[in-house]
Design a protein around this motif. Structure first.
Motif, PDB file in Angstrom:
ATOM      1  N   VAL A 142      69.270 -17.830 -44.649  1.00  0.00           N
ATOM      2  CA  VAL A 142      69.335 -16.784 -45.498  1.00  0.00           C
ATOM      3  C   VAL A 142      69.373 -15.581 -46.342  1.00  0.00           C
ATOM      4  O   VAL A 142      68.085 -16.068 -46.312  1.00  0.00           O
ATOM      5  CB  VAL A 142      70.257 -17.064 -47.753  1.00  0.00           C
ATOM      6  CG1 VAL A 142      70.470 -16.094 -48.326  1.00  0.00           C
ATOM      7  CG2 VAL A 142      71.035 -18.536 -46.638  1.00  0.00           C
ATOM      8  N   PHE A 143      69.384 -14.748 -45.589  1.00  0.00           N
ATOM      9  CA  PHE A 143      68.983 -13.029 -45.989  1.00  0.00           C
ATOM     10  C   PHE A 143      70.017 -11.915 -45.670  1.00  0.00           C
ATOM     11  O   PHE A 143      71.208 -12.343 -46.161  1.00  0.00           O
ATOM     12  CB  PHE A 143      68.094 -13.130 -44.210  1.00  0.00           C
ATOM     13  CG  PHE A 143      69.405 -13.051 -43.464  1.00  0.00           C
ATOM     14  CD1 PHE A 143      69.656 -11.240 -42.960  1.00  0.00           C
ATOM     15  CD2 PHE A 143      70.333 -14.099 -42.617  1.00  0.00           C
ATOM     16  CE1 PHE A 143      70.692 -11.661 -41.767  1.00  0.00           C
ATOM     17  CE2 PHE A 143      70.862 -13.987 -41.525  1.00  0.00           C
ATOM     18  CZ  PHE A 143      71.421 -12.382 -41.042  1.00  0.00           C
ATOM     19  N   THR A 144      69.155 -11.208 -46.470  1.00  0.00           N
ATOM     20  CA  THR A 144      69.633  -9.537 -46.954  1.00  0.00           C
ATOM     21  C   THR A 144      69.167  -8.860 -46.073  1.00  0.00           C
ATOM     22  O   THR A 144      68.200  -8.989 -45.558  1.00  0.00           O
ATOM     23  CB  THR A 144      69.847  -9.747 -48.362  1.00  0.00           C
ATOM     24  OG1 THR A 144      68.121  -9.371 -48.550  1.00  0.00           O
ATOM     25  CG2 THR A 144      70.534 -10.693 -49.381  1.00  0.00           C
ATOM     26  N   ALA A 145      70.224  -7.404 -45.595  1.00  0.00           N
ATOM     27  CA  ALA A 145      69.109  -6.593 -44.688  1.00  0.00           C
ATOM     28  C   ALA A 145      69.791  -5.247 -45.745  1.00  0.00           C
ATOM     29  O   ALA A 145      71.083  -4.812 -45.918  1.00  0.00           O
ATOM     30  CB  ALA A 145      69.525  -6.531 -43.721  1.00  0.00           C
ATOM     31  N   GLN A 146      68.775  -3.764 -45.541  1.00  0.00           N
ATOM     32  CA  GLN A 146      69.612  -2.853 -44.717  1.00  0.00           C
ATOM     33  C   GLN A 146      68.837  -2.349 -43.991  1.00  0.00           C
ATOM     34  O   GLN A 146      68.111  -2.264 -43.478  1.00  0.00           O
ATOM     35  CB  GLN A 146      68.962  -1.926 -46.277  1.00  0.00           C
ATOM     36  CG  GLN A 146      68.945  -0.332 -46.259  1.00  0.00           C
ATOM     37  CD  GLN A 146      68.392   0.605 -47.402  1.00  0.00           C
ATOM     38  OE1 GLN A 146      68.670   0.100 -48.681  1.00  0.00           O
ATOM     39  NE2 GLN A 146      67.275   0.956 -47.329  1.00  0.00           N
ATOM     40  N   ILE A 147      70.235  -1.800 -43.123  1.00  0.00           N
ATOM     41  CA  ILE A 147      70.428  -1.044 -42.126  1.00  0.00           C
ATOM     42  C   ILE A 147      69.317   0.372 -42.198  1.00  0.00           C
ATOM     43  O   ILE A 147      70.044   1.470 -42.848  1.00  0.00           O
ATOM     44  CB  ILE A 147      71.770  -0.454 -41.614  1.00  0.00           C
ATOM     45  CG1 ILE A 147      72.042  -1.449 -41.605  1.00  0.00           C
ATOM     46  CG2 ILE A 147      71.989   0.466 -39.883  1.00  0.00           C
ATOM     47  CD1 ILE A 147      74.142  -1.601 -41.384  1.00  0.00           C
TER      48      ILE A 147
END
Length: 323
Positions: A142-147
């Motif tokens: 499970v992960f989150t990201a910012q472009i």
């Protein structure tokens, strides 16, 4: 002479028997927030160990973490004698909401948590259960990201007006080959990946048109010119684009509210050609781009052999080194 030929044949047979490649089956579900260009995701990888080695650890690339001030890529770009002028000091000048980031909140092997550590663009995880030769294991993340603002190859809001140019955008399992692991930090070049199959579902604002690696599975639900049928009306503010990409070593996608879609067939009639192009240049220009894409495919096949997939998708306005 006979002895020499025998040795050569024996060497060739030995090489053929020892050759192997690892294999992956990716499944990813991505939810994109277009208001701030962030996304969260869950990822499942079935990893097959085709080597003769027992694997006790795995590495992932977290490429977007390179796009922060004082990252290895940033420092290198500002200090080496012959820097990539397209990068230069652009990373160090980024505002915080324009940084790149991939943060991992959990990682499991076969349903059980495993310990991991992150060093900028590389994640190291030590397996609870060794992966024996010829065996498979399932890795869930499970992960989150910012472009990041597009600096080079990937990111948001490029100079050509594409909102999202998404290459090297997900936690990507590093390659393990006869030379061992290749967990190279990302300082300016990407890396080869493990061959396999990708199932990727991208949920995004319904005004966006998405193009991705592989084959769109739900064109009738999406519309946007991908199908002659009108999509079913619904009250949702988002669409989920479902892609399947077999026998590839990466997955890329682009998204813009200004894309037009045009489809055609290759000159030999064997490959579906899909084109996404800026609607501000008009539908007639999209047809020109389709014709040029078909001609380019024909030229490439003459030079390098048959294109190995039944579909190709080309997109415009990713000129800043887009992959």
């Amino acid at each position: 002479m006979i002895r020499t030929i025998f040795i050569l044949i024996a060497f060739q047979l030995s090489f053929a028997q020892e050759y192997w490649q690892q294999h992956v089956e990716y499944e990813m579900n991505i939810n994109v927030d277009v208001s701030d260009f962030t996304y969260d995701g869950d990822q499942s990888i079935v990893y097959t160990n085709n080597s003769n080695d027992t694997i006790n650890k795995v590495y992932y690339h977290l490429f977007f973490n390179a796009f922060k001030p004082n990252s290895q890529m940033d420092i290198r770009s500002r200090t080496i004698r012959d820097p990539d002028r397209r990068v230069g000091s652009r990373i160090v000048a980024l505002d915080e909401n324009d940084y790149g980031d991939i943060s991992v909140s959990s990682l499991e092997q076969d349903g059980k948590d495993i310990n991991f550590e992150i060093n900028e663009t590389v994640l190291l995880a030590r397996l609870n259960k060794p992966l024996l030769p010829g065996k498979k294991t399932k890795l869930n993340m499970v992960f989150t990201a910012q472009i990041p603002l597009q600096i080079r190859r990937s990111g948001k809001l490029n100079k050509e007006g594409v909102d999202m140019t998404m290459t090297q955008w997900f936690p990507k399992l590093a390659e393990f080959d006869p030379e061992g692991w290749h967990p190279n930090p990302y300082i300016g070049r990407e890396f080869h990946g493990v061959w396999g199959n990708y199932k990727v579902n991208i949920t995004i604002d319904k005004d966006y048109v998405v193009g991705g690696t592989g084959y769109l599975q739900n064109a009738n639900e999406i519309g946007h010119g991908y199908t002659e049928k009108d999509p079913k009306e619904n009250d949702s503010k988002t669409n989920t684009w479902k892609f399947y990409a077999p026998n590839v070593h990466d997955f890329a996608w682009v998204a813009s509210k200004d894309f037009l879609y045009e489809g055609g067939i290759s000159l030999d009639g064997e490959t579906n050609v899909h084109v996404l192009y800026d609607k501000n240049r008009g539908h007639d220009w999209t047809k020109v781009v389709l014709e040029r894409s078909i001609n380019a495919l024909s030229w490439l096949e003459e030079k390098f052999g048959d294109y190995p997939y039944p579909q190709i998708t080309t997109t415009d306005r990713v000129k800043n080194g887009g992959m």
